[in-house]
Design a protein around this motif. Structure first.
Motif, PDB file in Angstrom:
ATOM      1  N   GLU B 196       0.829  -1.213   0.000  1.00  0.00           N
ATOM      2  CA  GLU B 196       0.000   0.000   0.000  1.00  0.00           C
ATOM      3  C   GLU B 196       0.865   1.266   0.000  1.00  0.00           C
ATOM      4  O   GLU B 196       0.484   2.282  -0.567  1.00  0.00           O
ATOM      5  CB  GLU B 196      -0.928   0.000   1.216  1.00  0.00           C
ATOM      6  N   CYS B 197       1.986   1.178   0.677  1.00  0.00           N
ATOM      7  CA  CYS B 197       2.900   2.338   0.699  1.00  0.00           C
ATOM      8  C   CYS B 197       4.091   2.123  -0.232  1.00  0.00           C
ATOM      9  O   CYS B 197       4.452   2.993  -1.019  1.00  0.00           O
ATOM     10  CB  CYS B 197       3.407   2.601   2.110  1.00  0.00           C
ATOM     11  N   HIS B 198       4.700   0.937  -0.092  1.00  0.00           N
ATOM     12  CA  HIS B 198       5.953   0.705  -0.826  1.00  0.00           C
ATOM     13  C   HIS B 198       5.717   0.266  -2.265  1.00  0.00           C
ATOM     14  O   HIS B 198       6.676   0.228  -3.050  1.00  0.00           O
ATOM     15  CB  HIS B 198       6.794  -0.343  -0.090  1.00  0.00           C
ATOM     16  N   GLY B 199       4.503  -0.039  -2.625  1.00  0.00           N
ATOM     17  CA  GLY B 199       4.207  -0.419  -3.998  1.00  0.00           C
ATOM     18  C   GLY B 199       4.424  -1.898  -4.244  1.00  0.00           C
ATOM     19  O   GLY B 199       5.178  -2.568  -3.520  1.00  0.00           O
ATOM     20  N   GLY B 200       3.782  -2.381  -5.296  1.00  0.00           N
ATOM     21  CA  GLY B 200       3.859  -3.805  -5.616  1.00  0.00           C
ATOM     22  C   GLY B 200       5.284  -4.255  -5.892  1.00  0.00           C
ATOM     23  O   GLY B 200       5.681  -5.354  -5.523  1.00  0.00           O
ATOM     24  N   GLY B 201       6.047  -3.411  -6.548  1.00  0.00           N
ATOM     25  CA  GLY B 201       7.431  -3.764  -6.868  1.00  0.00           C
ATOM     26  C   GLY B 201       8.419  -3.239  -5.849  1.00  0.00           C
ATOM     27  O   GLY B 201       9.628  -3.336  -6.050  1.00  0.00           O
ATOM     28  N   GLY B 202       7.908  -2.636  -4.795  1.00  0.00           N
ATOM     29  CA  GLY B 202       8.787  -2.130  -3.737  1.00  0.00           C
ATOM     30  C   GLY B 202       9.437  -0.798  -4.048  1.00  0.00           C
ATOM     31  O   GLY B 202      10.381  -0.378  -3.380  1.00  0.00           O
ATOM     32  N   ARG B 203       8.946  -0.110  -5.057  1.00  0.00           N
ATOM     33  CA  ARG B 203       9.608   1.122  -5.491  1.00  0.00           C
ATOM     34  C   ARG B 203       9.112   2.374  -4.757  1.00  0.00           C
ATOM     35  O   ARG B 203       9.413   3.498  -5.165  1.00  0.00           O
ATOM     36  CB  ARG B 203       9.438   1.309  -7.001  1.00  0.00           C
ATOM     37  N   GLY B 204       8.349   2.175  -3.719  1.00  0.00           N
ATOM     38  CA  GLY B 204       7.874   3.329  -2.944  1.00  0.00           C
ATOM     39  C   GLY B 204       6.757   4.075  -3.627  1.00  0.00           C
ATOM     40  O   GLY B 204       6.536   5.259  -3.357  1.00  0.00           O
ATOM     41  N   ASP B 205       6.055   3.391  -4.524  1.00  0.00           N
ATOM     42  CA  ASP B 205       5.022   4.066  -5.303  1.00  0.00           C
ATOM     43  C   ASP B 205       3.630   3.467  -5.052  1.00  0.00           C
ATOM     44  O   ASP B 205       2.803   3.392  -5.946  1.00  0.00           O
ATOM     45  CB  ASP B 205       5.357   3.994  -6.795  1.00  0.00           C
ATOM     46  N   GLY B 206       3.401   3.041  -3.818  1.00  0.00           N
ATOM     47  CA  GLY B 206       2.094   2.499  -3.481  1.00  0.00           C
ATOM     48  C   GLY B 206       1.015   3.561  -3.508  1.00  0.00           C
ATOM     49  O   GLY B 206       1.296   4.763  -3.527  1.00  0.00           O
ATOM     50  N   LYS B 207      -0.244   3.102  -3.485  1.00  0.00           N
ATOM     51  CA  LYS B 207      -1.346   4.058  -3.658  1.00  0.00           C
ATOM     52  C   LYS B 207      -1.448   5.040  -2.491  1.00  0.00           C
ATOM     53  O   LYS B 207      -1.945   6.145  -2.636  1.00  0.00           O
ATOM     54  CB  LYS B 207      -2.656   3.308  -3.845  1.00  0.00           C
ATOM     55  N   LYS B 208      -0.959   4.641  -1.316  1.00  0.00           N
ATOM     56  CA  LYS B 208      -1.012   5.547  -0.166  1.00  0.00           C
ATOM     57  C   LYS B 208       0.183   6.483  -0.091  1.00  0.00           C
ATOM     58  O   LYS B 208       0.219   7.419   0.718  1.00  0.00           O
ATOM     59  CB  LYS B 208      -1.081   4.745   1.143  1.00  0.00           C
ATOM     60  N   ALA B 209       1.172   6.217  -0.926  1.00  0.00           N
ATOM     61  CA  ALA B 209       2.438   6.957  -0.826  1.00  0.00           C
ATOM     62  C   ALA B 209       2.266   8.468  -0.910  1.00  0.00           C
ATOM     63  O   ALA B 209       2.843   9.205  -0.099  1.00  0.00           O
ATOM     64  CB  ALA B 209       3.418   6.472  -1.894  1.00  0.00           C
ATOM     65  N   PRO B 210       1.500   8.978  -1.870  1.00  0.00           N
ATOM     66  CA  PRO B 210       1.441  10.448  -1.999  1.00  0.00           C
ATOM     67  C   PRO B 210       0.878  11.153  -0.771  1.00  0.00           C
ATOM     68  O   PRO B 210       1.166  12.327  -0.556  1.00  0.00           O
ATOM     69  CB  PRO B 210       0.517  10.656  -3.207  1.00  0.00           C
ATOM     70  N   ALA B 211       0.081  10.447   0.022  1.00  0.00           N
ATOM     71  CA  ALA B 211      -0.575  11.112   1.150  1.00  0.00           C
ATOM     72  C   ALA B 211       0.202  10.984   2.458  1.00  0.00           C
ATOM     73  O   ALA B 211      -0.187  11.575   3.463  1.00  0.00           O
ATOM     74  CB  ALA B 211      -1.978  10.524   1.327  1.00  0.00           C
ATOM     75  N   LEU B 212       1.279  10.239   2.441  1.00  0.00           N
ATOM     76  CA  LEU B 212       1.994   9.999   3.696  1.00  0.00           C
ATOM     77  C   LEU B 212       2.710  11.258   4.184  1.00  0.00           C
ATOM     78  O   LEU B 212       3.329  11.982   3.405  1.00  0.00           O
ATOM     79  CB  LEU B 212       3.025   8.873   3.519  1.00  0.00           C
ATOM     80  N   LYS B 213       2.599  11.488   5.483  1.00  0.00           N
ATOM     81  CA  LYS B 213       3.278  12.639   6.087  1.00  0.00           C
ATOM     82  C   LYS B 213       3.889  12.214   7.409  1.00  0.00           C
ATOM     83  O   LYS B 213       3.454  11.242   8.020  1.00  0.00           O
ATOM     84  CB  LYS B 213       2.292  13.784   6.316  1.00  0.00           C
ATOM     85  N   ASP B 214       4.884  12.978   7.838  1.00  0.00           N
ATOM     86  CA  ASP B 214       5.450  12.685   9.142  1.00  0.00           C
ATOM     87  C   ASP B 214       4.693  13.473  10.219  1.00  0.00           C
ATOM     88  O   ASP B 214       3.716  14.168   9.921  1.00  0.00           O
ATOM     89  CB  ASP B 214       6.960  12.969   9.169  1.00  0.00           C
ATOM     90  N   ASP B 215       5.130  13.350  11.452  1.00  0.00           N
ATOM     91  CA  ASP B 215       4.414  13.994  12.556  1.00  0.00           C
ATOM     92  C   ASP B 215       4.448  15.513  12.486  1.00  0.00           C
ATOM     93  O   ASP B 215       3.725  16.190  13.201  1.00  0.00           O
ATOM     94  CB  ASP B 215       5.018  13.555  13.904  1.00  0.00           C
ATOM     95  N   TRP B 216       5.336  16.040  11.646  1.00  0.00           N
ATOM     96  CA  TRP B 216       5.449  17.495  11.516  1.00  0.00           C
ATOM     97  C   TRP B 216       4.771  17.984  10.234  1.00  0.00           C
ATOM     98  O   TRP B 216       5.005  19.078   9.769  1.00  0.00           O
ATOM     99  CB  TRP B 216       6.922  17.906  11.559  1.00  0.00           C
ATOM    100  N   ASP B 217       3.978  17.093   9.657  1.00  0.00           N
ATOM    101  CA  ASP B 217       3.152  17.396   8.492  1.00  0.00           C
ATOM    102  C   ASP B 217       3.946  17.597   7.208  1.00  0.00           C
ATOM    103  O   ASP B 217       3.468  18.256   6.280  1.00  0.00           O
ATOM    104  CB  ASP B 217       2.282  18.638   8.764  1.00  0.00           C
ATOM    105  N   PHE B 218       5.136  17.075   7.152  1.00  0.00           N
ATOM    106  CA  PHE B 218       5.893  17.137   5.907  1.00  0.00           C
ATOM    107  C   PHE B 218       5.649  15.859   5.101  1.00  0.00           C
ATOM    108  O   PHE B 218       5.633  14.765   5.667  1.00  0.00           O
ATOM    109  CB  PHE B 218       7.397  17.256   6.177  1.00  0.00           C
ATOM    110  N   PRO B 219       5.450  15.999   3.806  1.00  0.00           N
ATOM    111  CA  PRO B 219       5.305  14.793   2.971  1.00  0.00           C
ATOM    112  C   PRO B 219       6.506  13.867   3.158  1.00  0.00           C
ATOM    113  O   PRO B 219       7.649  14.335   3.212  1.00  0.00           O
ATOM    114  CB  PRO B 219       5.277  15.356   1.548  1.00  0.00           C
TER     115      PRO B 219
END
Lengths: 521, 279
Positions: B196-219
């Motif tokens: 979901e995050c890392h993508g099917g091939g592990g390339r970091g392009d999972g469907k949830k990837a664009p929305a991920l942020k850290d605790d300081w609200d940075f992508p």
């Protein structure tokens, strides 16, 4: 100047494009390991370029401290890191530093479109000038062991007017942390002393565009003035490096005179030429350190030079620089000042138009070589996306004496000054905008003797440029840019005052538009 | 003749450039080969290879502060809140910014999510650095690194109160990589929806990837698992095991310790699968 034909232009463009097509894939296939692993220091430490650069090539405070510490991480003496990579596998490998951790390449290429008030005095006129690549710098740098480092930068310039050969622009060794951490760091070799000044000139976001000029004549033939921080320019009209660049044929009334055909390249000092505390190829030794804590940096040094006397002697210019640093929230402020003195560094000269009052001798040197002093102050303020830095530099020479009633009527100004200020703004991670203002109020020869001129205006005219920059970084190590320089003095119509053509060089270049690439890998 | 000069100059330059880049590429290939052949270093979860350490005292903390002001202040800032002058240039719009060392939130731990790290965790991070962002200070004397650890700890009062954080238990050891192990790891990757995050091939392009942020609200883009050398918390099997089990506090990667409880062997299979993505 004969203009190139359409087919010549087309051939030139086609060859450049062909080379670009051949070379770009080679670069991308062979050089880039990964986005955040680029030139040798970044590869060695597995870091992004932006750890040390605001955006390459400009250093941020951490990069400055890395450089100060002899290319070792600040606060360490890690030159002796034992992480040597094996070349050729475990059994046959040589236990040397990985080549890619020592060597880096910087490539600059651009397309230039200058515009002139008077095209007849220029070599390239206002043609589009495309050469790919333009300048290649090959760096070999690293640490030998703890606190001993080396740095070599070879430059290969392909543009016409430059020697088409590799030459060491910087080559030095550094011995660091002598007497304790940060007490004394010694550099020996060929280096740019201004590297630690708050306005270092060799890491500009707007790379210097060299002049088109011939210094084997006097006055020098300046087809196009350079576009670089004018504060560091020599600022002095009418000076030479002295008679050693020519062969003396005699003296007239205490005035040495020379035949023009015997002059060699380097005789004339360009008023726009960067000099002193900013000179590439300057051999010397310097000591810097922070013995009183992180706030104060000192630098003292000697730079080898040659006097402009009749019998030139090797001498050492001396300089001292102090800098105060202050860190704050997302910010860094620093202010620095330097003093540089060069003994007998230049010789004034005059070339009266024929017929001369000196029996056919055309070039006349002053009796004494002049001492030259330079002082500068600079400040840098960096806060979040802003990086603003500027310097004011003042030069002073002695008033020349020719020992001749006619020539001593010439008017000389012994002071010159210049300002360069740049502001860079990081608009996004990948876009950087910049603006730079350069101004030079020159000294040196102002008026020829009344007997030799016919109402000519002042020779040492002001020069000022406004530069705009847009730079895009698809990767931290690749900058694609467009820049535009506008000559703020170009509206002033001035005779050439002996520089060839109908327009003074300070006012002749109207503008310069450049697009190009600056990449390091 | 003159009209060919520029062409010849450019050609020569291109040849020189190609030679240099070619040499560089050869060196890089050799390095990669040497790395691939090297035996993985099996570090235990609770790393204690540095037994000779100075005592933690007011003096060593003060000395650590001096070291901090020489080596760390440019990124982590005068107040150690990650607000140094370099921070903005290092990561203007995206994570990771230099860590706020006063927050008590630590990404690289061998302790349970939400716990403070072990001293060794901080020491390891200082020593190894964070690939791409923080240099490894292995050239700094170990005693100085320990003093730095003590200073960093002194910035968070909780370190005085929590003396025995819950440590992630290492169950078993790295399983030799094999087709069977990698296949099992792939199944685990699917089961826990790593894609979901890392993508099917592990390339970091999972469907949830664009929305991920850290605790300081940075992508915060998820790691591209096909680039082993870019792993911030290390790429050896034990490093990956620790990452999976402890997660990254402050980041988007959660701890999977609870999911693997009783089936820790599967975590080692997952490690083998992840490492296989870079081959």
């Amino acid at each position: 100047m004969k203009k190139a034909t359409f087919w010549q232009k087309a051939r030139c463009l086609a060859s450049s494009v062909l080379l670009a097509v051949l070379t770009i894939p080679i670069l991308f296939i062979t050089s880039v390991k990964e986005a955040e692993a680029v030139p040798s220091f970044a590869r060695k430490y597995d870091m992004s370029c932006n750890v040390c650069h605001t955006r390459q090539p400009r250093l941020n405070p951490y990069g400055q401290r890395f450089m100060e510490n002899g290319y070792q991480l600040p606060g360490t003496a890690d030159g002796g890191r034992k992480e040597k990579h094996l070349l050729g596998g475990e059994t046959n490998g040589a236990t040397l530093d990985d080549l890619s951790n020592l060597m880096a390449v910087r490539l600059r290429a651009d397309i230039q479109k200058p515009s002139f008030e008077d095209n007849t005095v220029t070599e390239t006129a206002d043609d589009v000038d495309i050469v790919f690549p333009n300048v290649i710098n090959i760096f070999i740098a690293g640490t030998v062991t703890d606190n001993i480092s080396f740095f070599g930068e070879m430059e290969y310039a392909t543009r016409e007017g430059h020697a088409p050969a590799l030459a060491f622009e910087r080559a030095f060794m550094a011995f660091d942390n002598l007497g304790g951490p940060q007490v004394a760091n010694v550099k020996v070799g060929v280096f740019d002393p201004s590297a630690m000044y708050s306005f270092p000139t060799h890491r500009q976001q707007m790379n210097p565009i060299p002049p088109e000029a011939h210094t084997d004549k006097f006055p020098p033939e300046i087809n196009r003035i350079p576009l670089l921080p004018l504060a560091f320019s020599s600022k002095m009209f009418g000076l030479t490096r002295g008679p050693s660049f020519t062969e003396a044929i005699g003296a007239t009334g205490g005035v040495d005179t020379y035949e023009p055909e015997e002059q060699t390249d380097g005789l004339s000092i360009l008023p726009f030429e960067p000099m002193f505390y900013n000179a590439p190829y300057q051999t010397g030794i310097s000591v810097h350190g922070r013995p009183f804590g992180n706030s104060f940096l000192y630098q003292v040094g000697l730079a080898q030079n040659q006097t402009a006397e009749d019998e030139p002697k090797t001498t050492f210019d001396t300089y001292v620089m102090v800098r105060y640093d202050m860190l704050g929230k997302f910010s860094n402020f620093q202010v620095s000042g330097f003093y540089y003195t060069a003994d007998k560094a230049a010789r004034a000269a005059l070339r009266p138009p024929p017929p001369t009052p000196f029996g056919g001798a055309e070039l006349v040197f002053s009796q004494e070589a002049t001492d030259w002093t330079r002082m500068g102050i600079a400040a840098r303020w960096q806060h979040k996306s802003w990086d603003i830095y500027g310097t004011y530099i003042a030069d002073e020479i002695d008033k020349p004496v020719f020992g001749n009633a006619v020539l001593d009527m010439s008017v000389w100004e012994t002071d010159g000054s210049g300002i360069s200020i740049e502001a860079d703004y990081l608009l996004t991670e990948k876009w950087l905008l910049g603006v730079r203002y350069d101004m030079m109020k020159p000294g040196g020869l102002s008026q020829l003797p009344p007997a030799l001129q016919a109402g000519d205006p002042e020779i040492n005219q002001n020069a000022s440029f406004l530069g705009l920059l847009g730079k895009y970084y698809p990767r931290p190590n690749i900058g694609l840019y467009a820049r535009y320089h506008h000559n703020l003095e170009s509206s002033v119509k001035l005779p050439t005052a002996g520089f060839g053509g109908d327009e003074h060089p300070a006012t002749n270049l109207t503008s310069m538009f450049t697009v190009g690439v600056d990449m390091a890998f | 003749m003159k009209k060919y000069t520029r062409f010849i100059n450019s050609l020569l330059a291109a040849i020189v450039l190609s030679m240099v880049t070619g040499l560089s590429a050869v060196a890089q290939a050799a390095e990669a080969k040497a790395k691939a052949k090297a035996k993985p270093t099996e570090l235990p979860i609770k790393v204690s290879p540095y037994k000779k350490r100075p005592a933690e005292s007011a003096q060593s903390i003060a000395e650590g502060r001096v070291i901090y002001e020489n080596a760390c202040i440019y990124c982590h800032g005068v107040e150690a809140k990650g607000e140094g002058p370099v921070a903005f240039y290092l990561s203007r719009d995206t994570a990771p910014r230099p860590r706020d060392l006063t927050s008590g939130i630590y990404k690289f731990r061998s302790t349970a999510s939400g716990e403070l790290p072990m001293d060794e965790d901080i020491f390891r991070t200082i020593t190894r650095g964070v690939t791409g962002y923080m240099p490894g200070f292995e050239g700094m004397a170990p005693a100085d690194r320990w003093k730095l650890v003590y200073y960093v700890k002194s910035l968070v009062p909780d370190f005085k109160e929590v003396t025995d954080p819950e440590v992630i238990k290492m169950v078993g050891s790295a399983i030799p990589s094999s087709a069977v192990s990698i296949r099992r790891g792939y199944d685990v990757y699917q089961q826990f929806k790593c894609w979901e995050c890392h993508g099917g091939g592990g390339r970091g392009d999972g469907k949830k990837a664009p929305a991920l942020k850290d605790d300081w609200d940075f992508p915060l883009p998820p790691r591209d698992l096909t680039r082993l050398s870019s792993f911030k918390n290390g790429s050896e099997p034990a490093d990956l095991y620790r990452t999976v089990m402890a997660g990254f506090d402050g980041g988007a990667m959660p701890s999977y310790a609870d999911f693997f409880e009783g089936s820790e062997k599967d975590a080692w299979h997952l490690v083998n699968y992840i490492r296989s993505l870079s081959e």
